[in-house]
Design an enzyme around this catalytic site. Structure first.
Site, PDB file in Angstrom:
ATOM      1  N   GLU A   6      56.566  25.142  78.360  1.00  0.00           N
ATOM      2  CA  GLU A   6      55.613  24.639  77.374  1.00  0.00           C
ATOM      3  C   GLU A   6      56.051  23.259  76.887  1.00  0.00           C
ATOM      4  OE1 GLU A   6      52.557  25.988  76.519  1.00  0.00           O
ATOM      5  OE2 GLU A   6      52.729  23.872  76.052  1.00  0.00           O
ATOM      6  N   LYS A  34      61.547  20.958  82.377  1.00  0.00           N
ATOM      7  CA  LYS A  34      61.445  21.151  80.928  1.00  0.00           C
ATOM      8  C   LYS A  34      62.663  20.533  80.227  1.00  0.00           C
ATOM      9  CE  LYS A  34      60.584  22.693  76.875  1.00  0.00           C
ATOM     10  NZ  LYS A  34      59.488  22.860  76.010  1.00  0.00           N
ATOM     11  N   CYS A  36      64.134  22.079  69.899  1.00  0.00           N
ATOM     12  CA  CYS A  36      64.278  21.859  71.345  1.00  0.00           C
ATOM     13  C   CYS A  36      65.265  20.791  71.770  1.00  0.00           C
ATOM     14  CB  CYS A  36      62.914  21.523  71.938  1.00  0.00           C
ATOM     15  SG  CYS A  36      61.856  22.951  72.018  1.00  0.00           S
TER      16      CYS A  36
HETATM   17  C1  UDX Z   1      59.597  18.389  71.411  1.00  0.00           C
HETATM   18  C2  UDX Z   1      58.864  17.804  72.622  1.00  0.00           C
HETATM   19  O1  UDX Z   1      58.138  16.634  72.201  1.00  0.00           O
HETATM   20  C3  UDX Z   1      57.926  18.836  73.226  1.00  0.00           C
HETATM   21  O2  UDX Z   1      57.336  18.325  74.408  1.00  0.00           O
HETATM   22  C4  UDX Z   1      58.719  20.093  73.564  1.00  0.00           C
HETATM   23  O3  UDX Z   1      57.857  21.097  74.067  1.00  0.00           O
HETATM   24  C5  UDX Z   1      59.440  20.624  72.337  1.00  0.00           C
HETATM   25  O4  UDX Z   1      60.280  19.582  71.785  1.00  0.00           O
HETATM   26  P1  UDX Z   1      58.981  18.857  68.873  1.00  0.00           P
HETATM   27  O5  UDX Z   1      60.415  19.213  68.704  1.00  0.00           O
HETATM   28  O6  UDX Z   1      57.944  19.759  68.316  1.00  0.00           O
HETATM   29  O7  UDX Z   1      58.616  18.671  70.417  1.00  0.00           O
HETATM   30  O8  UDX Z   1      58.738  17.446  68.160  1.00  0.00           O
HETATM   31  P2  UDX Z   1      58.765  15.923  68.599  1.00  0.00           P
HETATM   32  O9  UDX Z   1      57.500  15.302  68.171  1.00  0.00           O
HETATM   33  O10 UDX Z   1      59.173  15.693  69.989  1.00  0.00           O
HETATM   34  O11 UDX Z   1      59.904  15.349  67.624  1.00  0.00           O
HETATM   35  C6  UDX Z   1      61.242  15.774  67.713  1.00  0.00           C
HETATM   36  C7  UDX Z   1      62.079  15.006  66.716  1.00  0.00           C
HETATM   37  O12 UDX Z   1      62.206  13.639  67.074  1.00  0.00           O
HETATM   38  C8  UDX Z   1      61.529  15.022  65.286  1.00  0.00           C
HETATM   39  O13 UDX Z   1      62.579  15.182  64.366  1.00  0.00           O
HETATM   40  C9  UDX Z   1      60.894  13.655  65.156  1.00  0.00           C
HETATM   41  O14 UDX Z   1      60.819  13.218  63.831  1.00  0.00           O
HETATM   42  C10 UDX Z   1      61.859  12.816  65.976  1.00  0.00           C
HETATM   43  N1  UDX Z   1      61.274  11.568  66.492  1.00  0.00           N
HETATM   44  C11 UDX Z   1      60.216  11.624  67.355  1.00  0.00           C
HETATM   45  C12 UDX Z   1      61.832  10.352  66.134  1.00  0.00           C
HETATM   46  O15 UDX Z   1      62.795  10.301  65.371  1.00  0.00           O
HETATM   47  N2  UDX Z   1      61.287   9.207  66.656  1.00  0.00           N
HETATM   48  C13 UDX Z   1      60.245   9.213  67.527  1.00  0.00           C
HETATM   49  O16 UDX Z   1      59.825   8.123  67.967  1.00  0.00           O
HETATM   50  C14 UDX Z   1      59.681  10.470  67.883  1.00  0.00           C
END
Ligand code: UDX
Ligand code: ADP
Length: 487
Positions: free
Chosen positions: A182, A241, A297
């Site tokens: 996913e 993944k 993740c």
């Molecule tokens: C992530 C992956 O994006 C997704 O594809 C996978 O299935 C699960 O892990 P998620 O953990 O829900 O998703 O959030 P994501 O939007 O990726 O952000 C992860 C972290 O990175 C957050 O703490 C976010 O604030 C941080 N982040 C994200 C940054 O600090 N800078 C960015 O530019 C993007």
């Protein structure tokens, strides 16, 4: 045929329900009603009226919540889908065996946390939940099942599942195992599921494996264009993944590393990332500097990749990926230290307002949130903490800090106060620290807040979302990640 407008008695209702259930061509069972299983299978149900989807979990409270008006996961658009489908072709239950028994396809969406003790502690995924779910499937199944790895798992987990299934099932029952990772991100899960960049399905390259791959692809094909349904070998799918998350996290660590250089030189990290992102080879996404990435993740999957590399005797590869996590730790520590240094090298008994506790906006999830590490650091420095987050309840913060992160309960009770609004959290404090990029923090009445704060009034922006120029005009001392003092 019964007219839908007619008032039905109980027998008729039961008969209709029975007829309705028999009419489902395909039955899907999802083991694990968490952040992945819940939204994913709710969307499948909403897109496939002729498929019966049953989401099961051993956690009675979680299932009760899914069956209530107050579903256990906050995700924009999810509630509407659950309310529309529940009782029609979407069911939540603790009867794991019944759902396995009738299912054609079984998604395994249980948790795979990082191991805390024993071999591979701190790196390897704990596969105990996957194993338990697999053993249950083997024990209960009386007909052919397609078993789908949905949880993120180490490369070649399907091999272990295959051994468990074969060794514990009836001799006349066969299984196909698929990997269908996913890629949804929290906060945009429904959008990601309804309109995915790609759906990845890995299978063994045997006739039976390819047939199973086709069967699952035909479910997604109801709403996902064919060219976005990618089929690969099983191991490629499992590794993709981990690789996707590692590459995304690597970008964040890269921009965060650059943010430290920006602070030291007077460059502006937002300008740097914008200008870099205009290069179509680099692209603009996942280049927002921050106080550090969180979520269930990124860290877990990279550590998994590190462990895999070590197990394969590839120490240089392991070190390379481990550095992404080390940089993230550095960024959190660096930001926390800058708060203490700026407040004249002591925050003992000072009041610090924390805005945001979730690991990112639009979710109530706090797993690996930078805020946890930050609050813990400030408590060690004997500060008083006032926290506001629009979606995270006090019970969750207490759990994260005291149970998961070993903050002494007496210290928590004495020094942490969780507030209902940003204004009450910021009332009369020495410093405000923004840790989650919730939209509402961009437009608070900062003049009103400033008036009651201890002066000089410090505001730390760990997400680069605040209107810094305006804040400076009001009188705030602003400290922003990736922005030096030089104008
Ligand atoms: C992530 C992956 O994006 C997704 O594809 C996978 O299935 C699960 O892990 P998620 O953990 O829900 O998703 O959030 P994501 O939007 O990726 O952000 C992860 C972290 O990175 C957050 O703490 C976010 O604030 C941080 N982040 C994200 C940054 O600090 N800078 C960015 O530019 C993007
Ligand atoms: P994720 O973010 O991967 O979805 P969660 O922790 O949110 O992880 O959800 C996983 C769910 O799986 C939990 O609600 C847990 O109770 C459930 N679970 C774990 N093992 C089993 C099992 N053997 N049978 C049924 N449910 C299980």
């Amino acid at each position: 045929m019964v007219s839908p407008s007619k008032h039905l008695d109980t027998a008729e209702t039961n008969a209709l329900a029975y007829w309705h259930l028999q009419s489902f061509k395909t039955k899907i069972c999802c083991i694990g009603a968490g952040y992945v299983g819940g939204p994913t299978c709710a969307v499948i149900a909403s897109k496939c009226a002729d498929i019966k989807v049953t989401i099961v979990d051993i956690n009675q409270a979680r299932i009760d919540a899914w069956n209530s008006q107050d579903i256990p996961i906050y995700e924009p658009g999810l509630e509407e889908i659950v309310f529309a489908q529940r009782g029609k072709n979407l069911f939540f239950s603790t009867d794991v065996d019944a759902a396995i028994l009738e299912a054609d396809l079984i998604f395994v969406s249980v948790n795979t946390p990082t191991k805390k003790t024993g071999m591979g502690a701190g790196f390897a995924a704990d596969l105990a939940y996957i194993e338990a779910a697999t053993r249950r499937i083997a024990l209960v199944a009386k007909s052919h099942k397609i078993v789908i790895e949905k949880s993120t798992v180490p490369c070649r987990t399907a091999e272990s599942m295959r051994k468990i299934l074969d060794a514990n099932s009836r001799s006349d029952v066969t299984f196909d195992i698929l990997s269908n990772p996913e890629f949804l991100a929290e906060g945009t899960a429904i959008k990601d599921l309804q309109n995915p960049d790609r759906v990845l399905i890995g299978s063994m390259q045997t006739p039976a494996g390819l047939k199973a791959q086709k069967a699952l692809a035909s479910v997604y094909a109801r709403w996902v264009p064919q060219n976005r349904i990618v089929t690969t070998r099983l191991w490629s799918s499992e590794l993709t993944k981990l690789a996707s998350n590692a590459l995304l996290a690597q970008r964040i660590s890269s921009i965060n590393a650059l943010s430290a250089i920006c602070e030291a030189t007077g460059a502006d990290v937002d300008e740097v990332s914008y200008a870099c992102g205009l290069d179509s080879r680099i692209g603009p996404k996942f280049l927002k500097a921050s106080v550090g990435f969180g979520g269930s993740c990124f860290q877990k999957d990279i550590l998994n990749l590190v462990y895999l590399s070590q197990s394969l005797h590839l120490p240089e590869v392991a070190d390379y990926w481990n550095q992404v996590v080390l940089m993230n730790e550095y960024q959190k520590r660096r930001f926390a230290e800058s708060v203490v240094k700026t407040l004249f090298n002591t925050i003992t008994n000072k009041n610090i307002c924390i805005l945001g506790f979730a690991f990112k906006k639009d979710t109530g999830d706090t797993r690996e949130s930078a805020a946890i590490a930050m609050v813990k650091y400030f408590l060690k420095e004997n500060a008083n903490i006032r926290i506001y987050d629009p979606k995270v309840p006090e019970s969750q913060m207490r759990y994260d800090l005291t149970v998961e992160d070993n903050v002494d309960v007496d210290i928590y009770n004495k020094r942490v106060k969780v507030c209902d609004t940003a204004y009450s959290a910021a009332d009369g404090v020495d410093a405000i620290v923004v840790l989650t990029e919730w939209d509402e923090f961009k437009t608070l009445d900062y003049k009103r807040i400033y008036e009651k704060m201890t002066k000089p009034a410090f505001i730390f922006d760990g997400r680069l979302i605040l209107p810094t120029a305006e804040l400076k005009k009001i009188g705030y001392q602003t400290i922003t990640i990736g922005k030096g003092d030089v104008e």
